[in-house]
Design an enzyme around this catalytic site. Structure first.
Site, mmCIF file in Angstrom:
data_model
loop_
_atom_site.group_PDB
_atom_site.id
_atom_site.type_symbol
_atom_site.label_atom_id
_atom_site.label_comp_id
_atom_site.label_asym_id
_atom_site.label_seq_id
_atom_site.Cartn_x
_atom_site.Cartn_y
_atom_site.Cartn_z
ATOM 1 N N GLU A 1 0.851 -1.194 0.000
ATOM 2 C CA GLU A 1 0.000 0.000 0.000
ATOM 3 C C GLU A 1 0.883 1.239 0.000
ATOM 4 O OE1 GLU A 1 -3.768 2.271 2.075
ATOM 5 O OE2 GLU A 1 -2.674 0.797 3.276
ATOM 6 N N ASP B 1 -2.707 12.085 -2.415
ATOM 7 C CA ASP B 1 -2.810 13.551 -2.442
ATOM 8 C C ASP B 1 -3.134 13.992 -3.864
ATOM 9 O OD1 ASP B 1 -2.335 16.353 -2.359
ATOM 10 O OD2 ASP B 1 -1.014 16.052 -0.636
ATOM 11 N N LYS C 1 -4.103 22.146 -6.916
ATOM 12 C CA LYS C 1 -3.713 23.420 -7.519
ATOM 13 C C LYS C 1 -2.935 23.166 -8.809
ATOM 14 C CE LYS C 1 -3.506 26.412 -3.452
ATOM 15 N NZ LYS C 1 -2.653 27.337 -2.671
ATOM 16 N N ASP D 1 -11.223 10.505 -4.615
ATOM 17 C CA ASP D 1 -12.476 11.258 -4.558
ATOM 18 C C ASP D 1 -12.376 12.560 -5.359
ATOM 19 O OD1 ASP D 1 -10.569 12.145 -2.682
ATOM 20 O OD2 ASP D 1 -12.087 13.130 -1.448
ATOM 21 N N PHE E 1 -10.653 9.360 5.148
ATOM 22 C CA PHE E 1 -10.509 10.091 3.892
ATOM 23 C C PHE E 1 -11.678 9.812 2.957
ATOM 24 C CE2 PHE E 1 -6.169 10.198 5.441
ATOM 25 C CZ PHE E 1 -5.850 11.534 5.218
ATOM 26 N N GLU E 2 -12.119 8.565 2.907
ATOM 27 C CA GLU E 2 -13.266 8.241 2.060
ATOM 28 C C GLU E 2 -14.535 8.865 2.619
ATOM 29 O OE1 GLU E 2 -15.169 4.460 -0.347
ATOM 30 O OE2 GLU E 2 -13.458 4.166 0.982
#
Length: 254
Positions: free
Chosen positions: A83, A158, A162, A194, A232-233
């Protein structure tokens, strides 16, 4: 690695920024102290869980020519799941506990997350998990033997949303070849994000990668059942974002 949704990211294009690599990395190591509990976990558990690797110039680098002996690390030969960006380790600790017949490697650059992962693994009595503090592409290219990995997971990396930072995204041209080197023929690269524009970029990059074939039909893969719901999800869903999964299979002989 899990994204902070933060805007206070240093600009690596600053003229005085130190350079150890020939391209941007997908993370910024922010300063910050671990808690007392994390410090204790690091001191007590890292000799067992954390891989001791040879470095190049940067503190998160891997020196070429020093691949790890996986049989020696895990004490057996078993399927290996890696992972990338394991964060605090919730997903990989759960997976390692649920799949004792496989071995797992968590790749992360943030020590607090690694300390939390070790602490949770120790509390759960998990011994088929190891961790490495390193830049993920260098792990895939230099630390792991060629064709040694059964699955690579990259969940909610991440997004570097930007425009001036999108060059830092991990899944970009050049990455598929690095992942393909580490994966066995038939091995799987699992992705989830996401952020719609990053999902589209991932799909475009992987569609163009001759080393891989899609492991799904239609626009997106079904949600990977082996991925537990993490903060995070949940955060992405709470903000109304669609979670998009992708999975690609390493071609034989590519």
């Amino acid at each position: 690695m899990p994204h902070p949704d933060a805007d206070d990211v240093p600009d690596d294009d600053a003229p005085d920024a130190p350079r150890f690599r020939d391209k941007p990395v997908s993370f910024v190591r922010r300063s910050g102290r671990m808690s007392d509990g994390q410090e204790r976990a690091w001191a007590a558990l890292s000799p067992h869980y954390l891989l001791d690797v040879e470095r190049a110039a940067a503190v998160t680098s891997i020196r070429p020519g020093d691949p790890v002996d996986l049989t020696a690390v895990y004490g057996r030969s078993a399927p290996l799941v890696v992972e990338i960006g394991s964060g605090q380790g919730h997903a990989i600790v759960h997976a390692a506990g649920a799949t004792p017949e496989a071995d797992f490697l968590a790749v992360e650059v943030f020590r607090a997350g690694l300390a939390r992962t070790m602490l949770d693994a120790d509390r759960a009595g998990i011994d088929n998990l190891r961790l490495v503090e390193a830049n993920a592409p260098e792990v895939l290219e230099h630390l792991l033997p060629a064709a040694s990995v059964d699955e690579i997971w990259i969940f909610f990396p991440d997004p570097w949303h930007k425009n001036k930072h999108t060059k830092r995204r991990l899944v970009a041209p050049g990455f598929p070849a690095v992942a393909a080197r580490a994966l066995k023929p038939g091995g799987r690269l699992r992705l989830a994000t996401d952020w719609e524009d990053y999902a589209l970029q991932m799909r475009e990059v992987m569609t163009a990668a001759t080393e891989f074939a899609p492991g799904f039909e239609g626009a997106w893969a079904p949600r990977f059942e082996g991925r537990i719901m993490t903060a995070f999800e949940r955060k992405g869903l709470a903000k109304g974002r669609d979670i998009r999964d992708l999975v690609y299979v390493r071609r034989d002989g590519a």
